[in-house]
Design an enzyme around this catalytic site. Structure first.
Site, PDB file in Angstrom:
ATOM      1  NE  ARG A  83      -3.381   2.978   1.172  1.00  0.00           N
ATOM      2  CZ  ARG A  83      -4.703   3.173   2.026  1.00  0.00           C
ATOM      3  NH1 ARG A  83      -5.289   2.286   2.896  1.00  0.00           N
ATOM      4  NH2 ARG A  83      -5.024   4.374   2.174  1.00  0.00           N
ATOM      5  NE  ARG A  93      -8.607   1.908  -1.464  1.00  0.00           N
ATOM      6  CZ  ARG A  93      -8.165   2.680  -0.471  1.00  0.00           C
ATOM      7  NH1 ARG A  93      -8.256   2.882   0.704  1.00  0.00           N
ATOM      8  NH2 ARG A  93      -8.794   4.379  -0.918  1.00  0.00           N
ATOM      9  CG  ASP A  96      -8.567   0.562   3.279  1.00  0.00           C
ATOM     10  OD1 ASP A  96      -7.115   1.604   3.609  1.00  0.00           O
ATOM     11  OD2 ASP A  96      -9.038   1.537   2.945  1.00  0.00           O
ATOM     12  CG  ASP A  98     -10.079   1.611   7.477  1.00  0.00           C
ATOM     13  OD1 ASP A  98      -9.266   1.951   7.490  1.00  0.00           O
ATOM     14  OD2 ASP A  98     -10.851   1.643   6.769  1.00  0.00           O
TER      15      ASP A  98
HETATM   16  C1  LIG Z   1     -12.618   4.350  -1.576  1.00  0.00           C
HETATM   17  C2  LIG Z   1     -13.392   3.248  -0.510  1.00  0.00           C
HETATM   18  C3  LIG Z   1     -14.062   4.418   0.302  1.00  0.00           C
HETATM   19  N1  LIG Z   1     -14.418   2.623  -0.593  1.00  0.00           N
HETATM   20  C4  LIG Z   1     -14.551   1.424  -0.456  1.00  0.00           C
HETATM   21  N2  LIG Z   1     -15.957   0.574  -0.953  1.00  0.00           N
HETATM   22  C5  LIG Z   1     -15.836  -0.610  -0.409  1.00  0.00           C
HETATM   23  N3  LIG Z   1     -16.842  -1.615  -0.658  1.00  0.00           N
HETATM   24  N4  LIG Z   1     -15.110  -1.372   0.030  1.00  0.00           N
HETATM   25  C6  LIG Z   1     -13.723  -0.579   0.657  1.00  0.00           C
HETATM   26  O1  LIG Z   1     -13.316  -1.148   1.584  1.00  0.00           O
HETATM   27  C7  LIG Z   1     -13.538   0.129   0.387  1.00  0.00           C
HETATM   28  N5  LIG Z   1     -13.203   1.683   0.789  1.00  0.00           N
HETATM   29  C8  LIG Z   1     -12.461   2.558   1.067  1.00  0.00           C
HETATM   30  O2  LIG Z   1     -11.491   3.573   1.355  1.00  0.00           O
END
Ligand SMILES: CC1(C)Nc2nc(N)[nH]c(=O)c2N=C1O
Length: 160
Positions: A83, A93, A96, A98
């Protein structure tokens, strides 16, 4: 130990493998115990639609790491998996991670907002989270099960 929940998302470079590799890394975190992970879900991109569908999941950890130390570890895992932090905002990406919830704490620092701001309206977070913590009550008192009733699945589907 603090019960925390991590959102996993990927839509580049073999997303299922990205999530599996990230889960292995989460199992190795210091001062932490890996508790559980939801099923993997396919989800439509939230934000720009000109990107591949995502694979999403939510994992539960018990940890004695401080919130920002845990965030450092999550960012290390993201970087290890390719990333680039300069990723365009809301663009595709490789991975992620979070920090969705850190116990019952409400955190607002330069680096960290917990509960994650998107939690209440993101089906790709709410449904996997409900899979593993159906009784969850958010720090502000709302019940996860009640939030779920307000958010359509929007095509969210379990991957086999
Ligand atoms: C770009 C953004 C907002 N959209 C996403 N959309 C989906 N479906 N899943 C994600 O993890 C995700 N993550 C993001 O960061």
């Amino acid at each position: 130990m603090i019960r925390c929940f991590i959102g996993l998302g990927a839509n580049l470079d073999q997303p299922v493998q990205q999530l599996e590799q990230a889960l292995n890394a989460l199992r190795l975190l210091p001062a932490s115990r890996f508790v559980n992970c939801s099923a993997f879900y396919g989800s439509k991109p939230m934000g720009p639609q000109d990107q591949p569908d995502y694979v999403n999941a939510v994992a539960e950890l018990a940890t004695t790491l401080a919130p920002e130390a845990l965030l450092d570890e999550l960012q290390r895992i993201e970087q290890q998996q390719g990333r680039q932090r300069k990723d365009e905002r809301w663009g595709p990406r490789t991975l992620d991670l979070d920090l969705l919830l850190y116990g019952n704490q409400q955190i607002a620092t330069e680096r960290l907002t917990v509960p994650h701001y998107g939690l209440p309206e993101r089906e790709f977070v709410l449904y996997p989270l409900h899979d593993i913590a159906p009784e969850l009550q958010l720090p502000d008192g709302r019940m996860l099960r009640d939030l779920l009733t307000q958010v359509p699945r929007n095509g969210l589907h379990q991957l086999s």
